[in-house]
Structures are given as structure tokens and as C-alpha cells.
Motif scaffolding. Structure first.
Motif, short mmCIF file in Angstrom:
data_model
loop_
_atom_site.label_atom_id
_atom_site.label_comp_id
_atom_site.label_asym_id
_atom_site.label_seq_id
_atom_site.Cartn_x
_atom_site.Cartn_y
_atom_site.Cartn_z
N LYS A 91 5.34 18.00 4.78
CA LYS A 91 4.65 19.29 4.91
C LYS A 91 3.15 19.14 4.62
CE LYS A 91 6.89 22.95 5.03
NZ LYS A 91 7.36 23.76 6.15
N ALA A 92 2.80 18.34 3.61
CA ALA A 92 1.39 18.13 3.26
C ALA A 92 0.66 17.37 4.37
CB ALA A 92 1.27 17.39 1.93
N VAL A 93 1.32 16.38 4.95
CA VAL A 93 0.72 15.62 6.05
C VAL A 93 0.51 16.53 7.26
CG1 VAL A 93 1.15 13.74 7.70
CG2 VAL A 93 1.52 13.37 5.25
N ALA A 94 1.45 17.43 7.50
CA ALA A 94 1.31 18.39 8.61
C ALA A 94 0.12 19.32 8.38
CB ALA A 94 2.59 19.21 8.77
N ARG A 95 -0.26 19.48 7.11
CA ARG A 95 -1.43 20.31 6.77
C ARG A 95 -2.72 19.50 6.77
NH1 ARG A 95 -0.59 25.24 4.13
NH2 ARG A 95 1.58 25.83 4.02
N GLY A 96 -2.64 18.23 7.18
CA GLY A 96 -3.84 17.44 7.34
C GLY A 96 -4.12 16.40 6.26
N MET A 97 -3.24 16.27 5.27
CA MET A 97 -3.46 15.27 4.23
C MET A 97 -3.03 13.90 4.74
SD MET A 97 -2.38 17.32 0.78
CE MET A 97 -3.30 16.24 -0.28
N SER A 98 -3.65 12.86 4.22
CA SER A 98 -3.36 11.49 4.64
C SER A 98 -1.99 11.05 4.14
CB SER A 98 -4.43 10.55 4.08
OG SER A 98 -4.04 9.22 4.26
N ARG A 99 -1.17 10.53 5.03
CA ARG A 99 0.16 10.05 4.67
C ARG A 99 0.09 8.91 3.65
NH1 ARG A 99 4.30 6.85 7.33
NH2 ARG A 99 6.29 7.79 6.86
N GLY A 100 -0.97 8.11 3.74
CA GLY A 100 -1.12 6.98 2.83
C GLY A 100 -1.50 7.36 1.41
N ALA A 101 -1.78 8.64 1.19
CA ALA A 101 -2.16 9.09 -0.16
C ALA A 101 -0.93 9.37 -1.02
CB ALA A 101 -3.03 10.33 -0.07
N PHE A 102 0.25 9.29 -0.44
CA PHE A 102 1.48 9.64 -1.16
C PHE A 102 2.32 8.42 -1.48
CE2 PHE A 102 0.22 13.39 1.15
CZ PHE A 102 0.37 14.38 0.20
N ARG A 103 2.90 8.43 -2.64
CA ARG A 103 3.87 7.42 -3.07
C ARG A 103 5.04 8.13 -3.75
NH1 ARG A 103 1.64 4.96 0.07
NH2 ARG A 103 0.51 3.02 -0.10
N ILE A 104 6.20 7.54 -3.65
CA ILE A 104 7.36 8.07 -4.36
C ILE A 104 7.69 7.09 -5.47
CG2 ILE A 104 9.79 8.73 -4.22
CD1 ILE A 104 9.26 9.47 -1.27
N ALA A 105 7.61 7.57 -6.70
CA ALA A 105 7.94 6.74 -7.86
C ALA A 105 9.36 7.05 -8.29
CB ALA A 105 6.97 7.04 -9.01
N VAL A 106 10.11 6.02 -8.59
CA VAL A 106 11.46 6.21 -9.09
C VAL A 106 11.52 5.79 -10.55
CG1 VAL A 106 12.62 6.04 -6.86
CG2 VAL A 106 12.19 3.98 -8.17
#
Length: 121
Positions: A91-106
């Protein structure tokens, strides 16, 4: 309530990604995380990120994986914590944010249950 101390990892240890992640990437190679990139978290991008999170959370129904951890990149309203993370990222990427700015931490909660958290760089 105080938070428990984290356990530091010794240097040189290589950790494998969660099995659910590995299975998902095999089925959906396009979901592999993009190269790392930074975003300027100004007021506009923060409002967009919070709106994306709220849009997903308002309609989300948490259902844990019964047998094994299955990551579902197409989940939009039902799933567990990593499915929620991927839905907010989408949803954030669809709003124009960079996909590479996100990480999923476990991580593992003090109760022993695994958990996933969406991080923004």
C-alpha cells in the motif's frame, strides 16, 4: 513495564531466513526485497506511510498460520504479522514510497512466539 534485554548474536554467525520467506520467494520471485534505498521521512511521506498502515489495519483480520509459517504476498485483509507487513508495504509503495526502503524483521517474543515487524529505512 520494562522490556526484556535482547540477546546479542556472536560475530560470524549466519542466520537463515525464515522458511516461510524462502517458500514465498520460490513461488513469487517478484516479492524479493528490492535493493536497499533510503527515503526522506518528511511530513508528506510520513503521512502517506501512516495512511497506508491505517488503511490496511482498518480492514485487517489477524489469523495465525495453523501449521507452518506461510507468507502470502497477496494478502490484503486476512493473515498474520508478516502478511500484514507485506500488505502495508504494498500500500505504501502504491502511494509512491520506494520499495527498497522497507525491510521485514523477524524476531521471537519473550513468550517464544515468532513475530514480524515492518521497518522503514
Amino acid at each position: 513495564m520494562s522490556m526484556p534485554n535482547s540477546t546479542p548474536l556472536p560475530l560470524g554467525i549466519t542466520l537463515e531466513p525464515p522458511a516461510g520467506w524462502t517458500h514465498m520467494i520460490a513461488k513469487h520471485p517478484g516479492e524479493k526485497l528490492a535493493s536497499s534505498s533510503e527515503i526522506l521521512l518528511d511530513e508528506t511521506s510520513l503521512i502517506g506511510l501512516l495512511a497506508a498502515r491505517q488503511a490496511v489495519s482498518d480492514n485487517w483480520r489477524y489469523i495465525p498460520d495453523p501449521d507452518r509459517d506461510a507468507w502470502d504476498p497477496s494478502a490484503s485483509a486476512v493473515g498474520d504479522c508478516e502478511d500484514w507487513c507485506m500488505a502495508v508495504r504494498r500500500k505504501a509503495v502504491a502511494r509512491g514510497m520506494s520499495r527498497g526502503a522497507f525491510r521485514i524483521a523477524v524476531c521471537r517474543l519473550p513468550s517464544g512466539i515468532g513475530h514480524a515487524v515492518l521497518m522503514v529505512a
